[in-house]
Scaffold this motif. Structure first.
Motif, short mmCIF file in Angstrom:
data_model
loop_
_atom_site.label_atom_id
_atom_site.label_comp_id
_atom_site.label_asym_id
_atom_site.label_seq_id
_atom_site.Cartn_x
_atom_site.Cartn_y
_atom_site.Cartn_z
N HIS A 49 0.85 -1.19 0.00
CA HIS A 49 0.00 0.00 0.00
C HIS A 49 0.89 1.24 0.00
N HIS A 51 1.33 3.96 2.07
CA HIS A 51 1.80 4.72 3.23
C HIS A 51 3.33 4.86 3.21
N ASP A 53 5.60 4.57 5.37
CA ASP A 53 6.42 3.55 6.02
C ASP A 53 6.47 2.25 5.22
N HIS A 54 6.01 2.32 3.95
CA HIS A 54 6.07 1.16 3.05
C HIS A 54 6.65 1.52 1.68
N HIS A 110 -7.31 -1.84 5.78
CA HIS A 110 -6.38 -0.78 6.18
C HIS A 110 -6.73 0.45 5.33
N ASP A 140 -0.13 -4.22 5.84
CA ASP A 140 -0.82 -3.69 7.02
C ASP A 140 -2.28 -4.11 6.93
NI NI Z 1 -0.07 1.49 6.53
#
Ligand code: NI
Ligand code: MN
Length: 228
Positions: A49, A51, A53-54, A110, A140
Motif C-alpha cells: 500500500h 503509506h 512507512d512502506h 487498512h 498492514d
Molecule cells: Ni499502513
C-alpha cells in the motif's frame, strides 16, 4: 529460500533468481537509522500500500535499478509510472505468473494514501508461490475473515509474514487467529517496535503462538531467516 528483514515491513529475498524487495522503508526507519539504499539491487519491488512507512525508498532504489519493475495495485503503479518507474498493476483477487513465481493480490483491511495525500488505491497483501515455496505477505491489515479464502484459493503456505504491532494494524493476539485462518504454523512478525506505539512484549507474543502450536519469529533488523 532465505529472507532478510530490513526493519518494519521491509523484506528482501531472491526467488527464481530474481531479487525482490517488499515495502522499502529503510532510510527513514528510526530503528535502522544508518542504513543506505545505495547499491541495493532489485529486479522487483512489491508494495502492499502507499503509506510512507512502506514506500519511502522506492524512488531511491529505482534510481540505482533502472530496469526495476514494481508490483502493486493500479493506483500505486499509475503514481510511479508518472515518475518513470514501470510496474504491474494487479487488483484484488487477481494473480499473475512472473518469471520468479505467481503473485496474487489479496484483501487487506487498512487505508492507502501517499505521503503527499494522493490516492493509493485500496491496500492489499500478496500470496507468492512457485514450485519451491508458497508464502503470504499480509501488508498492514486488521484480522479479517477474508484470510480464510487464502488456503481455499492458493497452495498451502510454508510461512507467512503478518503484522503484530497493534495500533496501526492487528496485534499479535489477532495475528494468532489470522494464522489459523490461513492454516499456517510458521509466522514471521513485522510492523512492531519501530515506533513507540507498536512496541510489543516479545515473550508474550511468542507464547500466544506457542500455545496454539505455532511459531512466531520476531526478527532483528538484518536477520536472515532460512525457510525449509
Ligand atoms: Ni499502513
Ligand atoms: Mn504501516
Amino acid at each position: 529460500m532465505k529472507i532478510k528483514y530490513l526493519g518494519h515491513s521491509c523484506f528482501q529475498f531472491e526467488l527464481g533468481g530474481k531479487k525482490i524487495i517488499v515495502d522499502p522503508f529503510i532510510t527513514g526507519n528510526p530503528a535502522n537509522p544508518d542504513d543506505k539504499v545505495d547499491g541495493m539491487e532489485a529486479d522487483y519491488i512489491m508494495l502492499t500500500h502507499a503509506h510512507g512507512d512502506h514506500v519511502l525508498d522506492v524512488e531511491a532504489i529505482a534510481a540505482h535499478n533502472p530496469d526495476v519493475e514494481l508490483i502493486s495495485n493500479f493506483e500505486i503503479i499509475t503514481h510511479y509510472k508518472s515518475k518513470g518507474i514501470e510496474g504491474h498493476s494487479l487488483n484484488h483477487g487477481g494473480k499473475f505468473t512472473f518469471d520468479f513465481g505467481t503473485v496474487k493480490y489479496v484483501n487487506a483491511i487498512h487505508s492507502s494514501t501517499f505521503p503527499d495525500n494522493s490516492p493509493g488505491g485500496n491496500p492489499g497483501g500478496f500470496v507468492i508461490w512457485n514450485d519451491e515455496v508458497s508464502f503470504y505477505i499480509a501488508g498492514d491489515t486488521a484480522l479479517t475473515t477474508d484470510m480464510k479464502l487464502i488456503p481455499m484459493t492458493c497452495p498451502p503456505l510454508d510461512f507467512a509474514i503478518l503484522p503484530v504491532g497493534d495500533y496501526f494494524t492487528m496485534g499479535y493476539e489477532d495475528a494468532v487467529i489470522a494464522a489459523d485462518f490461513i492454516r499456517c504454523d510458521m509466522i514471521i512478525g513485522c510492523h512492531f517496535d519501530t515506533f513507540g506505539f507498536i512496541e510489543i512484549d516479545h515473550e508474550k507474543a511468542k507464547d500466544a503462538f506457542k500455545t496454539r502450536g505455532k511459531e512466531l519469529i520476531l526478527p532483528n533488523v538484518h536477520d536472515v531467516i532460512a525457510i525449509k
